[in-house]
Design an enzyme around this catalytic site. Structure first.
Site, PDB file in Angstrom:
ATOM      1  N   LYS A 185       0.827  -1.213   0.000  1.00  0.00           N
ATOM      2  CA  LYS A 185       0.000   0.000   0.000  1.00  0.00           C
ATOM      3  C   LYS A 185       0.858   1.259   0.000  1.00  0.00           C
ATOM      4  O   LYS A 185       1.856   1.332   0.717  1.00  0.00           O
ATOM      5  CB  LYS A 185      -0.872  -0.026   1.252  1.00  0.00           C
ATOM      6  CG  LYS A 185      -2.061   0.906   1.185  1.00  0.00           C
ATOM      7  CD  LYS A 185      -3.112   0.445   2.170  1.00  0.00           C
ATOM      8  CE  LYS A 185      -4.346   1.305   2.184  1.00  0.00           C
ATOM      9  NZ  LYS A 185      -4.627   2.064   0.991  1.00  0.00           N
ATOM     10  N   CYS A 190       1.215  11.912  -7.597  1.00  0.00           N
ATOM     11  CA  CYS A 190       0.493  12.514  -6.466  1.00  0.00           C
ATOM     12  C   CYS A 190       0.575  14.020  -6.554  1.00  0.00           C
ATOM     13  O   CYS A 190       1.509  14.548  -7.110  1.00  0.00           O
ATOM     14  CB  CYS A 190       1.156  12.091  -5.164  1.00  0.00           C
ATOM     15  SG  CYS A 190       0.625  10.478  -4.718  1.00  0.00           S
TER      16      CYS A 190
END
Length: 303
Positions: free
Chosen positions: A45, A131
């Site tokens: 993750k 991001c």
């Protein structure tokens, strides 16, 4: 007997199938339902310097042939990943794992990569440059060759392990960004991340996702991912991990022919928890069907 082994920056994988970051947790959740040591490896993750709660809900919207998500990098932060998640994983996974790292500034990427680089269990660092960069006016690091190269160079300066830069497809020229990463010292490229999409609720007449837009993934994006992998393979000499809409063993072969050394499976894991297991078990049959003796021999074979 067919040979499914591939080598990713000096580390031999039993097969090229890797669950993608954000779709496989920290691995031990899936280890409850099957032996995850059958995987090539997996990407855990997305991890940031500080803990993140993520975006407001709803975060998921269904689409034909895919889904949209705006989870927002929910994770416990790099310190907890090292002190809590990796020890749990060690009990059920005995192969090197891929550490996926995200950040909102270059120094955050550097901090996380330097920490994770010291962990024995980590084989590769997968640096997600798609991001938002809050210090650069809300743009992603991954949409400009200069910004992607800046992150790559900074991370490579503090790490000894192979660094794979994960690229966003939401750009006009992914090739120039991949080349900039290679020139800055990247050991490999992971591609593609999700495409930007949205859905609207007809009853409420408003976007379904609280964030309005999110990352579109699933089988519908495979032709786009395949095209981008094919283009980047012709432009760089470093290995590519191809991803985007892979759901079958045939898709794995197709992605490798386009130029991928290994592949990641993402959205399929959220629909069918056994997706990667099924693909790996079916690979030998598909290889025999298409007269492929060794997967190493077909990388970039469509060029």
């Amino acid at each position: 007997m067919v040979d499914t082994k591939v080598t990713l920056s000096g580390i031999v994988l039993d097969n090229p199938v890797i669950p993608a970051s954000g779709t496989f947790g920290f691995g031990y959740e899936f280890a409850e339902i099957y032996d995850i040591n059958m995987l090539g490896t997996f990407s855990f993750k997305g991890t940031t310097k500080e803990p993140r709660f993520g975006n407001p809900t709803p975060r998921i919207a269904e689409c034909p042939s895919g889904m949209i998500n705006a989870v927002g990098l929910q994770n416990p932060g790099v310190e907890k990943v090292i002190s809590e998640e990796l020890p749990k994983l060690k009990k059920c996974f005995n192969k090197p794992v891929m550490a996926n790292v995200s950040g909102f500034a270059v120094d955050e990427y550097v901090y996380c990569c330097e920490k994770l680089d010291k962990e024995e269990q980590v084989g590769w660092l997968e640096v997600n440059v798609s991001c938002p960069n809050v210090h650069g006016g809300g743009m992603s690091f991954g949409v400009s060759p200069e910004a992607a190269a800046q992150v790559t160079k900074a991370v490579k300066a503090v790490t000894a392990k192979p660094v794979y830069i994960k690229l966003s497809p939401n750009v006009t020229d992914i090739v120039s960004i991949a080349k900039a990463c290679e020139e800055a010292g990247a050991d490999g490229i992971s591609m593609i991340n999700t495409m930007l999409g949205m859905r609207i609720d007809l009853n409420k007449k408003k976007p379904i996702i609280a964030n309005k837009m999110g990352g579109y993934s699933g089988s519908a994006i495979m032709p786009v991912a395949l095209r981008m992998v094919y283009q980047v393979y012709e432009a760089v000499k470093i290995p590519i991990i191809g991803m985007g809409g892979i759901t079958t063993a045939e898709d794995v072969i197709e992605m490798m022919l386009a130029g991928a050394t290994a592949v990641q499976v993402g959205a399929a894991n959220l629909i069918e928890p056994f997706a990667c297991k099924n693909i790996i078990e079916d690979l030998p049959r598909v290889m025999e069907k298409y007269k492929i003796n060794s997967l190493k021999e077909i990388i970039g074979g469509a060029h």
